[in-house]
Scaffold this motif. Structure first.
Motif, PDB file in Angstrom:
ATOM      1  N   LEU A 235      -6.287  -0.519   5.363  1.00 21.05           N
ATOM      2  CA  LEU A 235      -6.999  -1.033   4.192  1.00 21.05           C
ATOM      3  C   LEU A 235      -7.966   0.008   3.642  1.00 21.05           C
ATOM      4  O   LEU A 235      -8.077   0.176   2.415  1.00 21.05           O
ATOM      5  N   SER A 236      -8.656   0.719   4.509  1.00 26.48           N
ATOM      6  CA  SER A 236      -9.603   1.738   4.058  1.00 26.48           C
ATOM      7  C   SER A 236      -8.909   2.815   3.229  1.00 26.48           C
ATOM      8  O   SER A 236      -9.440   3.274   2.209  1.00 26.48           O
ATOM      9  N   LYS A 237      -7.713   3.207   3.655  1.00 21.27           N
ATOM     10  CA  LYS A 237      -6.968   4.210   2.888  1.00 21.27           C
ATOM     11  C   LYS A 237      -6.574   3.675   1.517  1.00 21.27           C
ATOM     12  O   LYS A 237      -6.601   4.413   0.521  1.00 21.27           O
ATOM     13  N   ARG A 238      -6.225   2.403   1.446  1.00 23.21           N
ATOM     14  CA  ARG A 238      -5.863   1.831   0.157  1.00 23.21           C
ATOM     15  C   ARG A 238      -7.090   1.649  -0.730  1.00 23.21           C
ATOM     16  O   ARG A 238      -6.991   1.789  -1.955  1.00 23.21           O
ATOM     17  N   VAL A 239      -8.237   1.361  -0.137  1.00 20.68           N
ATOM     18  CA  VAL A 239      -9.473   1.288  -0.915  1.00 20.68           C
ATOM     19  C   VAL A 239      -9.795   2.662  -1.501  1.00 20.68           C
ATOM     20  O   VAL A 239     -10.176   2.778  -2.680  1.00 20.68           O
ATOM     21  N   GLU A 240      -9.651   3.705  -0.711  1.00 22.74           N
ATOM     22  CA  GLU A 240      -9.898   5.067  -1.195  1.00 22.74           C
ATOM     23  C   GLU A 240      -9.038   5.391  -2.405  1.00 22.74           C
ATOM     24  O   GLU A 240      -9.479   6.085  -3.328  1.00 22.74           O
ATOM     25  N   LEU A 241      -7.812   4.876  -2.424  1.00 20.26           N
ATOM     26  CA  LEU A 241      -6.870   5.160  -3.507  1.00 20.26           C
ATOM     27  C   LEU A 241      -6.960   4.153  -4.656  1.00 20.26           C
ATOM     28  O   LEU A 241      -6.246   4.289  -5.645  1.00 20.26           O
ATOM     29  N   GLY A 242      -7.814   3.138  -4.519  1.00 24.87           N
ATOM     30  CA  GLY A 242      -7.900   2.114  -5.552  1.00 24.87           C
ATOM     31  C   GLY A 242      -6.686   1.221  -5.615  1.00 24.87           C
ATOM     32  O   GLY A 242      -6.356   0.656  -6.672  1.00 24.87           O
ATOM     33  N   ARG A 243      -6.009   1.037  -4.488  1.00 26.75           N
ATOM     34  CA  ARG A 243      -4.785   0.242  -4.448  1.00 26.75           C
ATOM     35  C   ARG A 243      -4.911  -0.952  -3.502  1.00 26.75           C
ATOM     36  O   ARG A 243      -3.938  -1.384  -2.908  1.00 26.75           O
ATOM     37  N   TRP A 244      -6.096  -1.514  -3.381  1.00 24.82           N
ATOM     38  CA  TRP A 244      -6.293  -2.646  -2.471  1.00 24.82           C
ATOM     39  C   TRP A 244      -6.230  -4.001  -3.175  1.00 24.82           C
ATOM     40  O   TRP A 244      -5.951  -5.006  -2.537  1.00 24.82           O
ATOM     41  N   CYS A 245      -6.490  -4.017  -4.490  1.00 22.75           N
ATOM     42  CA  CYS A 245      -6.426  -5.291  -5.223  1.00 22.75           C
ATOM     43  C   CYS A 245      -5.656  -5.150  -6.529  1.00 22.75           C
ATOM     44  O   CYS A 245      -5.491  -6.136  -7.257  1.00 22.75           O
ATOM     45  N   SER A 246      -5.200  -3.951  -6.838  1.00 26.17           N
ATOM     46  CA  SER A 246      -4.405  -3.701  -8.042  1.00 26.17           C
ATOM     47  C   SER A 246      -3.582  -2.438  -7.798  1.00 26.17           C
ATOM     48  O   SER A 246      -3.648  -1.849  -6.720  1.00 26.17           O
TER      49      SER A 246
END
Length: 367
Positions: A235-246
């Motif tokens: 999840l942290s990696k996806r948050v870094e990429l802006g891909r956690w909720c869109s």
């Protein structure tokens, strides 16, 4: 605990204590920290103190079903201070003169808090016990019979009221952050309490994963901590990429909002993005194990594999231990989020779905 002598009893007897070898997996366990995970909104906007007293952290369970009022299972709605859930269950078992396995609860609650939660006691053919011997920090608020026991996870969610004292923050920036969380949710990280004191559950899981099976019930909690660590890292990696909720990836596994229903996004279009932005659906991440019912494909599968490529020991160990894989939403939302400022204190209240952590919201506000 402070010892009166610097001598080690094992050294005196000739049994020198052997420290565990620093293997890559032990180093990963020791290096992991929730505090290092990426924040969704640019990091905290101030500082403050949570849990100055137990009353600063209040949580109340919300059952997912109605009680029938009859049956062999006595449900107790209990308010506790300074006690953990398992210890209260043990007290109830002794007072009711039943085995520990006959006392159930839906989830574990913090010791350093005021918590209200449900317990059930299996009492076939027996009257309600006298609970007057319970200590003053444990109060029974309600009791009712039901025809089925309380099972783990049988909650709609939890309601929280938190007091953050010694607040040092730009109030306008803090309000803006709260508004952003209210409208957009926050990353659904597992909280620190999932990992045990000093993150010790991760290190304790290493020999269990190496042998490929559990020997005690408590070892299951260690395996849960491992899955939580892997999910948080992904999840942290996806948050870094802006891909956690869109901005989903082709092949992402989606979850219908407020449901356990899953489907694979085999293509990305404007309608899917609209549903994500409106929180009708959520992106999910892996809870590692064996044979998940729905798996990511294409770009999403490649991303998860690469994101956790350095953690094959943990993933393979979970599979050897026959832990079932699952999916977890990357985003969670705080329902009925409200706040007020009282001098140098922020009071914030909200409800979360089961399995989500209030501390994951607070880390987006303060450090």
């Amino acid at each position: 605990m402070t010892q009166s002598s610097s001598e080690n009893p094992k050294e005196i007897s000739g049994e020198a204590k052997t420290e565990p070898a620093i293997t890559p997996e032990r180093q990963q366990a020791e290096n992991f920290s929730v505090s290092q995970l990426a924040c969704a909104y640019g990091g905290p906007v101030g500082s403050g103190t949570l849990r100055s007293t137990a009353e600063d952290f209040f949580v109340e369970e919300q059952l997912s079903f109605d009680l029938t009022g009859e049956g062999e299972h006595l449900f107790l709605f209990i308010e506790k201070r300074g006690e953990n859930t398992a210890d209260v269950a043990d007290m109830l078992a002794k007072i009711a003169d039943v085995r520990q396995m006959n006392v159930s609860y839906a989830g574990l609650k913090d010791r350093h808090a005021v918590t209200r939660q449900w317990f059930s006691i299996s009492l076939p053919g027996k009257p309600d016990p006298d609970f007057s011997a319970l200590p003053d920090n444990i109060r029974i608020l309600d009791k009712k019979r039901n025809n089925r026991k309380l099972r783990r996870g049988a909650l709609r969610g939890n309601r929280f009221e938190l007091r953050i004292r010694e607040l040092d923050a730009d109030i306008d920036a803090l309000v803006a952050r709260l508004e952003a969380i209210k409208s957009g949710g926050f990353p659904n990280y597992f909280g620190e309490q999932r990992f045990g004191r000093g993150y010790g559950n991760l290190s304790r899981a290493i020999p269990v994963l190496a042998r490929g099976k559990t020997r005690r019930k408590s070892e299951g909690m260690n395996l849960s901590a491992v899955r939580s660590m892997l999910f948080n890292l992904l999840l942290s990696k996806r948050v870094e990429l802006g891909r956690w909720c869109s901005h989903p990836l082709v092949g992402d596994v989606m979850q219908l909002g407020g449901s356990s229903s899953l489907f694979v996004a085999e293509s990305i279009d404007a309608e899917l993005e609209r549903r994500l932005n409106g929180a009708e659906i959520n992106l999910t991440g892996c809870l590692c194990g064996k044979a998940a019912r729905v798996m990511p494909v294409a770009d999403a599968a490649d991303f998860e594999q690469q994101a956790l490529a350095d953690y094959t020991f943990w993933i393979n160990g979970l599979q050897r231990c026959k832990v079932d894989a699952d999916r977890r939403s990357l985003r969670t939302t705080a329902n009925d989020l409200q706040w007020e400022f009282q001098d140098d204190m922020l009071v914030v209240s909200f409800s979360l779905p089961k399995g989500s952590y209030a501390t994951a919201l607070i880390r987006e506000l303060i450090r």
